[in-house]
Structures are given as C-alpha cells and as structure tokens.
Motif scaffolding. Sequence first.
Motif, mmCIF file in Angstrom:
data_model
loop_
_atom_site.group_PDB
_atom_site.id
_atom_site.type_symbol
_atom_site.label_atom_id
_atom_site.label_comp_id
_atom_site.label_asym_id
_atom_site.label_seq_id
_atom_site.Cartn_x
_atom_site.Cartn_y
_atom_site.Cartn_z
ATOM 1 N N SER A 97 64.147 87.497 35.875
ATOM 2 C CA SER A 97 63.106 87.607 34.808
ATOM 3 C C SER A 97 64.028 87.503 33.465
ATOM 4 N N ALA A 98 65.154 88.034 33.382
ATOM 5 C CA ALA A 98 65.825 87.975 32.121
ATOM 6 C C ALA A 98 66.301 86.287 31.742
ATOM 7 N N PHE A 99 66.933 85.883 32.867
ATOM 8 C CA PHE A 99 67.294 84.376 32.861
ATOM 9 C C PHE A 99 66.261 83.691 32.556
ATOM 10 N N LYS A 100 64.941 83.825 33.289
ATOM 11 C CA LYS A 100 63.761 82.958 32.868
ATOM 12 C C LYS A 100 63.409 83.117 31.516
ATOM 13 N N GLU A 101 63.514 84.350 30.779
ATOM 14 C CA GLU A 101 63.206 84.294 29.435
ATOM 15 C C GLU A 101 64.351 83.675 28.583
ATOM 16 N N PHE A 102 65.420 83.579 28.977
ATOM 17 C CA PHE A 102 66.512 83.038 28.248
ATOM 18 C C PHE A 102 66.328 81.318 28.490
ATOM 19 N N ALA A 103 65.980 80.831 29.479
ATOM 20 C CA ALA A 103 65.680 79.582 29.665
ATOM 21 C C ALA A 103 64.604 79.115 29.053
ATOM 22 N N TRP A 104 63.535 79.972 28.877
ATOM 23 C CA TRP A 104 62.181 79.650 28.108
ATOM 24 C C TRP A 104 62.635 79.627 26.520
ATOM 25 N N ARG A 105 63.411 80.438 26.092
ATOM 26 C CA ARG A 105 63.829 80.339 24.664
ATOM 27 C C ARG A 105 64.542 79.170 24.323
ATOM 28 N N PHE A 106 65.453 78.644 25.202
ATOM 29 C CA PHE A 106 66.251 77.428 24.791
ATOM 30 C C PHE A 106 65.352 76.272 24.883
ATOM 31 N N VAL A 107 64.722 76.158 25.967
ATOM 32 C CA VAL A 107 63.547 75.041 26.037
ATOM 33 C C VAL A 107 62.805 74.776 24.773
ATOM 34 N N ASN A 108 62.299 76.014 24.460
ATOM 35 C CA ASN A 108 61.431 76.193 23.337
ATOM 36 C C ASN A 108 62.195 75.480 21.995
ATOM 37 N N ILE A 109 63.520 76.008 21.955
ATOM 38 C CA ILE A 109 64.240 75.580 20.702
ATOM 39 C C ILE A 109 64.228 74.000 20.801
ATOM 40 N N ILE A 110 64.564 73.224 22.091
ATOM 41 C CA ILE A 110 64.791 72.084 22.076
ATOM 42 C C ILE A 110 63.344 71.444 21.739
ATOM 43 N N ALA A 111 62.525 71.818 22.369
ATOM 44 C CA ALA A 111 60.792 71.333 22.136
ATOM 45 C C ALA A 111 60.509 70.979 20.765
ATOM 46 N N ARG A 112 60.628 72.406 20.002
ATOM 47 C CA ARG A 112 60.391 72.419 18.557
ATOM 48 C C ARG A 112 61.267 71.337 17.902
ATOM 49 N N ALA A 113 62.527 71.224 17.975
ATOM 50 C CA ALA A 113 63.281 70.297 17.310
ATOM 51 C C ALA A 113 62.830 68.777 17.507
ATOM 52 N N LEU A 114 62.540 68.675 18.785
ATOM 53 C CA LEU A 114 62.022 67.081 19.285
ATOM 54 C C LEU A 114 60.725 66.874 18.637
ATOM 55 N N HIS A 115 59.658 67.908 18.449
ATOM 56 C CA HIS A 115 58.505 67.630 17.977
ATOM 57 C C HIS A 115 58.645 67.341 16.510
ATOM 58 N N GLU A 116 59.421 68.165 15.856
ATOM 59 C CA GLU A 116 59.637 67.921 14.573
ATOM 60 C C GLU A 116 60.354 66.693 14.162
ATOM 61 N N LEU A 117 61.251 65.939 14.898
ATOM 62 C CA LEU A 117 61.551 64.763 14.935
ATOM 63 C C LEU A 117 60.798 63.567 15.185
ATOM 64 N N ARG A 118 59.436 64.028 15.313
ATOM 65 C CA ARG A 118 58.391 62.961 15.931
ATOM 66 C C ARG A 118 58.743 62.232 17.376
ATOM 67 N N GLN A 119 59.601 63.181 18.204
ATOM 68 C CA GLN A 119 59.786 62.396 19.364
ATOM 69 C C GLN A 119 58.952 63.290 20.608
ATOM 70 N N VAL A 120 58.588 62.441 21.512
ATOM 71 C CA VAL A 120 57.736 63.185 22.412
ATOM 72 C C VAL A 120 58.449 63.880 23.428
ATOM 73 N N PRO A 121 58.348 65.081 23.697
ATOM 74 C CA PRO A 121 59.235 65.748 24.757
ATOM 75 C C PRO A 121 58.939 65.050 26.178
ATOM 76 N N ASP A 122 60.191 65.116 27.102
ATOM 77 C CA ASP A 122 60.103 64.861 28.470
ATOM 78 C C ASP A 122 61.148 65.500 29.134
ATOM 79 N N TYR A 123 61.202 65.400 30.458
ATOM 80 C CA TYR A 123 62.015 65.939 31.252
ATOM 81 C C TYR A 123 63.572 65.587 31.079
ATOM 82 N N ARG A 124 63.639 64.201 30.917
ATOM 83 C CA ARG A 124 64.904 63.758 30.401
ATOM 84 C C ARG A 124 65.697 64.211 29.263
ATOM 85 N N LYS A 125 64.828 64.111 28.286
ATOM 86 C CA LYS A 125 65.427 64.948 26.868
ATOM 87 C C LYS A 125 65.680 66.238 27.031
ATOM 88 N N ILE A 126 64.782 67.072 27.717
ATOM 89 C CA ILE A 126 65.025 68.373 27.819
ATOM 90 C C ILE A 126 66.535 68.800 28.516
#
Length: 675
Positions: free
Chosen positions: A271-300
Amino acid sequence: MKFPVEALLRAPVELWSAFVCCAMSFALLIFGSELLLPRSITYVAAVVIACLGCYRFVGGLYVIAYQTCLSNSTPWSLSFARIPKQKGFLYLGSGFRWTYKHTQRLKDTEIPEAQQYLTTKWTRLMGNFQCVCSKQDLTKSVKHLSMSGNVRLHGVELRKQNVWLNSQDRVGHTLVVGTTRVGKTRLAELLIAQDIQMGEVVFVFDPKGDIELLQRVYTEAYRAGRQDQLHVFHLGYPEVSCRYNAIGRFSRITEVATRIANQLPGGGSSSAFKEFAWRFVNIIARALHELRQVPDYRKIRQYINDIEPLFVEYAQSLLSRTQPAGWAGDIKQIARSLNDRNLTSALKGRDPTAVALYKYVQKKNIDDPVLEGLVSAFKYDRTYFDKIVSSVGPLMEKLTTGAVADLIAPTVSDDPRPIFSWLDVIRNKGIVYVGLDALSDTTVAAAVGNSMFADLVSIAGYLYKYGINGEKEIYVEPPRVCIHADEFNELIGDEFIPLLNKAGGAGYQVTAYTQTISDLEARVGSKAKTGQILGNFNSLVMLRVKELATAEYLTKQLPQIQVRGLRTSSSASDTDTNRLSTEFSSRTDDQLTMSDTPLLTAPNLMGLPRGHAFAILDGNSLWKVRFPLPQKSDSFAPSSIEGVFEALHSSYKRRRQDPLAQPKISEDRAEKLDK
C-alpha cells in the motif's frame, strides 16, 4: 387448483368416460326410437352426454399434455429479426410466473409412485410428434427426452407467455449468473440485439473476445442500419482495431493517477508503494496538463523512467510566463558555474541546464504546486526514486509494449484506425464493442477495462451536470446507455462500483454477466464489498449454476410456502367375538398434510437445462424463463473475425470521406432484411 390435491400424474382415466359418453350419445341418436323416447328428449340427451364426453376428453388430453410437457424439451432457436417487441420492455423469452402451484407440482414429480407417468407411451408418441413438427430426425427424440438438466422445471406449467423486462427497471441494473456453456453469452446476444434494434447507445465489454458475440453485434448493427455507428476495440487484433486513449479524458486531473494506481496491489506493505506511485504519476499528469499535452501511457512511462526532461520543459514554460526578461541568461550563468564537487550525490551527473533550473527556482522561491512536485521528484537520488516507483514500472511496460501501445496511447495522426471517445459515441448514439483478450494477458485487460470504466464514471458526472450538449448549451437529458459487461468479474474494480450506484441518473443501465458470486468475492477480496456490488442489482437472471452459495443468493430472497401431501394410514383391531359377529375391524384414512418448503430450492437452480433460467423481476416476482438461441443462419457477419474488421474498415473509410453518408444495403441483403 380446483381441489386441495391436484392429481395430474396418473392414468388419463377421463378418456374412458369420454369414450362411454360418446358411445351413449351415438346410441341415443341411432337407437333412440327403439328406447321409446321422444325425439326431442333423445336429441337433448345426446347433446348433453356428448358435451360431457367432450369435457372429459379435454380433461384427459390435458393430463397427457402435462405429462408430455414434463418429459420433453426440444431446442428452441429464433431469428432475431422476429424478436417480439413491446414499447418500454425487453423480451427475455417464453415462460411463466413461478408460484406455490408450480412448487407443489414439482414436488409431486419426486414421488416414487409418479415416476411411471413421466415416460409413458403417450409422452414418447408426443416427443416423436414434436420432432416431426420441428423437422428433426425421429432418432433424436430419445436425445430430446434425456436433455441435460431437469426439463420438469419448465414443464410444470402448460400455459406459457412472453416474459418481459421493464425498461424502467434496467436503470437499477441487471445481473445474469450462470456457469460455463449454459447459454449466458447467447442470452447476452438476445439483449444486445434488442438494444441495438431500439436505437440505444450500446457498449459491450467482452474480456474473452468471443467471435460469435462480435458477429452478433455486427449483424444487429447492420440489420438496424447502424453499422456506420459501430466501433470495435480489440486488444487481440491491434492492427485493425479502433484506438482509444484510456487516460486521455478526465474531469479531474487526479483521475489519471487513480486509474493507473488502482491496477497495483494495495495490501500489506504494497500500500505504501502504491501511494508513492500515485503521487509521482499525479505529478507527471499535472505537469502534462499544464503544458496542454494529453496524458497517455507512453508519456507516463517515459517520465517515470526519467522525469528530468519534463521538469526542464515545465520550468522553462513557467519561468517564461512569470519571470522578467533575463531569466534565461541567469540560468546559463548558473550552469557555467556548476561544479560536481559542490553538488549533492543526487544531482551529480545530471544535465547542467536541469541543475541550473533547480537551483534558480529554489533561489527565487516560486510558488507553484506543479513545479514543487516536479522539484521534489527531481531532487531524489535516481536509485531511491527507482525503488519507490518500482511497482508501477512493470505495469507501464506491459501497457506500452508492442502493437497494443498504439491502441491505448494513440499518437500517430495519419493512422487509418479511428480514435473514439465515450462522450462522442454517446452524443452520436453509437455502438462500441470492446474485446479485451483477457485469456492472453489478464493484467493489460484489467487495466484497460478499469480505465474505461473510470472514464465512463467521469463522463457520467459530466452528463449529470451539463447534459448531452455540454457546458455552454441548454441542458438536454442524456440518452440511455446500455452497458453489457460479459464475465464482469474479470473487470470489476473500484471504478465499477460508482458505475452501479451513482451513474443511473446519467442514463447508464448495466447488465453484468458472471459465473459465480465467489468470482466477485475473489476479485474484490472482500465479502462486504461483494455485498455492496450485488446490492446495486435490482433484477436477477440465474441460469444453471454449480456453486451452492450462488444458488442460495437467489433462493434466500424467496419466501417459504406450504405444500400439500397425502398420507395414507391403515389399522386393524380384534373385536369381542362373544358379542359381535365380526372378528376384527379395519380402517384406512387419507390425511391431507402441510409442510413448509422454500418456493425454490438450490438444487432446482443447479439442474436447469441449457437455455433456461429463473429471473427475479419487478421487485420480487419469480419467473421461469426459457430464452431462444440465435439461429446460425441469422447472421450477416463474415465467418472470420478478420472479415468483420475488413467490413468495418470499409465503413470507417466511407465515414472519413463523407461523415454524412448513410449506410448502403445491397438489394439481396435488403430483401433478406425485409423477410
């Protein structure tokens, strides 16, 4: 019942009295004058006796027909072009409402004395007659007589009627349960065909990728003139499938991380590693969204493996918008002055520009949540970072390896395979078939399926708030969305539960198909959560099952009733021979007994024939249903799945060339449809 005990498992004695009555009536008409009776009385008496004979003859035929119905069952197929239709209802098949009378009759068939009347010469004769009427070989009659399952369950009622599922109840969702090879997918074909014919939005999720189900969807779309509205997404055939970005659309940016992290194990230390994974994926997704890029599995995957390029791109974009001119020169000056001996171990060997940006934003103390997240990820030691996100790495590798990556992370604009989104399909009242090929790769199938369900939940929230026309238009109620999830125990997850208990107001109506209740519990890992899922299904259709707990899930919802029985008792006693002429006395009594029994038992469900089911509809009404199987000739689809995709791609090509083009049906096909 007309009498306390209904006796139908007996010899048809009415036929003898009918024969006698007919003989007497004939005798009165022929020899009435010789009996010295007036002509008027002779005719009246002959008619009355003949009517009595006819009445007794019908009673005898009813007994024979009932016994035949208990012992015979022939396969029933139906062209789906001739499915009975009734506005506001969905056709399930032929059957009857199961009441205490049918429980009593079924109980009577278990009496040893009644067994001789279940396979008599009358029933064999009627079985042969049924084979002749259905144009089948007489040698197969024995096979029909010994059809797998207990055919008596459907034979305890002679008067069958069409069984309908109220469309208003479908918003409360429907659960179909049945073991392997008993017709569960064929029932799905029947329901899907009607939804397509009625012009509904239809989503079909098929983890196995059943070719017959795909051919049925194609056939019914063609029959309804909706083949240009059909999209097929199939992980087993990525070269010819439609494409779909599983994480590209969302209402909240946090949904991207949730959809990915939910595929990871969450029990114990995971569960702890799952929470860490969620946090870093969320960081990446937020950055892509702010850069006007559509998130996808390859970029993640790319930025989980190396977040430095994303940090540099986002930091430069932010500084160009918020900092005064000259910041780029400051960055270059910092980069030239860097010395590895003065850097921490985590920053040694990094790109000088990235390190310079890191030092610059720390010095300026820029307040930006997305940048703070990127900085926190960037400053970690590479080895440490790999450890805390190690749980998500293998998943992303599976999702972005091979031809499947082009399906769920579409990037090439000139690819002839179309890209669909759920909202566009709903707006256009389209049809989507999703084949997840779970037998080849369960992990990828579950990840894509859950992402799709999460996307549908997000769209349900959008439809709740804005309707089908969007934020800037007048609110228009969304259409009904018929979601059919075959083998949904393979797809069930945290995303599926909100789809059941919160999406009804958005027009979603789910029909879920599974084999046992235990499959759900094994999937979600909690009995309480299984109960939460099952509590959202208002209608239940149960075919033959082989698990006692699954059968009891239906039977425990039914009341207890009283069944009648006859108990014969006899006695004999000596008498006082000094006072009476008799030496003993005897007595025989038939006593009517009552006993409590369930309206339906679990063994009854475990012995259903193929194509038969019990259904709880309209609240708590129990129906015995026999649904038709599709005729093999009733299909316009090519025989192979490649042929289906070839036909679909012709439709895609025509749609790209002329979006307003209507489906064209050849003359021979049109004639076949009219018939």
